[in-house]
Structure formats: structure tokens, C-alpha cells
Design an enzyme around this catalytic site. Sequence first.
Site, short mmCIF file in Angstrom:
data_model
loop_
_atom_site.label_atom_id
_atom_site.label_comp_id
_atom_site.label_asym_id
_atom_site.label_seq_id
_atom_site.Cartn_x
_atom_site.Cartn_y
_atom_site.Cartn_z
CG HIS A 129 -2.17 -6.45 -0.35
ND1 HIS A 129 -3.47 -6.86 -0.20
CD2 HIS A 129 -1.44 -7.25 0.46
CE1 HIS A 129 -3.52 -7.86 0.68
NE2 HIS A 129 -2.29 -8.12 1.09
CD GLU A 130 2.01 -8.33 -0.27
OE1 GLU A 130 2.45 -8.39 0.90
OE2 GLU A 130 1.04 -9.00 -0.65
CG HIS A 139 0.87 -6.70 4.51
ND1 HIS A 139 0.02 -6.98 5.57
CD2 HIS A 139 0.32 -7.31 3.43
CE1 HIS A 139 -1.00 -7.71 5.14
NE2 HIS A 139 -0.84 -7.91 3.84
#
Length: 182
Positions: free
Chosen positions: A89-90, A93
Site C-alpha cells: 500500500h505504501e 503511494h
Amino acid sequence: MKTSPLPPWPRDELMSRSHDALLQAAQERVAQALARCREVYPALPAPKVWFDLKGASAGQAHLGRGGLRFNPVLLKDNRQAFFDEVIPHEMAHWLVFHLANGTRLKPHGREWQSVMRNLFGLVPRVTHRFDIQRSQPRPYRYECGCQVHHFTARRHALVVKGRRYRCRHCDQTLVYSAFKNL
């Protein structure tokens, strides 16, 4: 290009790791996710990694600091989900930040969702469902006419500086009960 999730980390190994070994494994997982991102964006810089995030957030991609921040308490308590979901997820980003106009894109917008689905093979979930009790302790006890409220150290410090809070149910001002819960 649609791919499968990152290779699963052996569950038994993950659960048996010490604190330091777990942090090292998380660094390795970030490297795996970076390698996956570089398959589509070879110039992507490697993020620095910190384990200094507190509170309810599991992770944070921080363009200004040049890396990823993770919550060590939530990592320890949710090892498998961290490796399977939070780190990708990170990294999604991180990748989107570095695309053309990436800083103008919505944090969980179409581009991020596309990276989650097509690069990591994951459902693009915005929030985790972890128990945050240990990562966000609320040891300061306040009372009103109808119930007990528990405050974090930050909120308690605001009260000490003069801020007042009222109960949403009975509308009374909350009063510190002068002892910490353990």
C-alpha cells in the site's frame, strides 16, 4: 500489466522473529516491493524506511522526508497483514508520488488504485482494520455525568493548556479524574 501479489512471507518464520529481525524483514519486504515497482518505473528512487509512526496509522509514504514510515506496534501485532497489504500500500503511494504530476494526484485516486490492482494484485483498501488499542493508548481518564472517557497523552496535554471538552451525550464538561489506568 497485471501481476500477482508479492510472494508470501513464510508465516511461521514471520511469527517467530524477534523485534529487530522483524524490522529487518520489513526492510526486505520494502525492497521486494521496490523491485516490483521498478519493473514499470525503473528510475524510482529507493525510499528511506523509518519505524517511528505512532497512533492509529499503520504506514505513511512521506515524500517530504523521502521515504516510508511504519508503526512498529501495529507491525508486531499484525505481521502477516503488514507484509501482504500495508507495505505494498505504501509502496504504491511512493510510486504514484514519483509519476509525472504525482504530487497533484489524489492519495487514493485512480492511479494508486491501478498500482494496487495491476502491480501488486491487491484490492485497493484505503484503511486497515487493525486493533489499535496498544498502538494508541488512552491512559488519561476523564468523567462527565454519564460515562468515562479515555484521552491520549496529546489530548490530555491540550486540557492542561486550557482546552475544554464536552461530552457529546450529556453536554457536561469532562473532568480529569487524576489517575492513570494501567
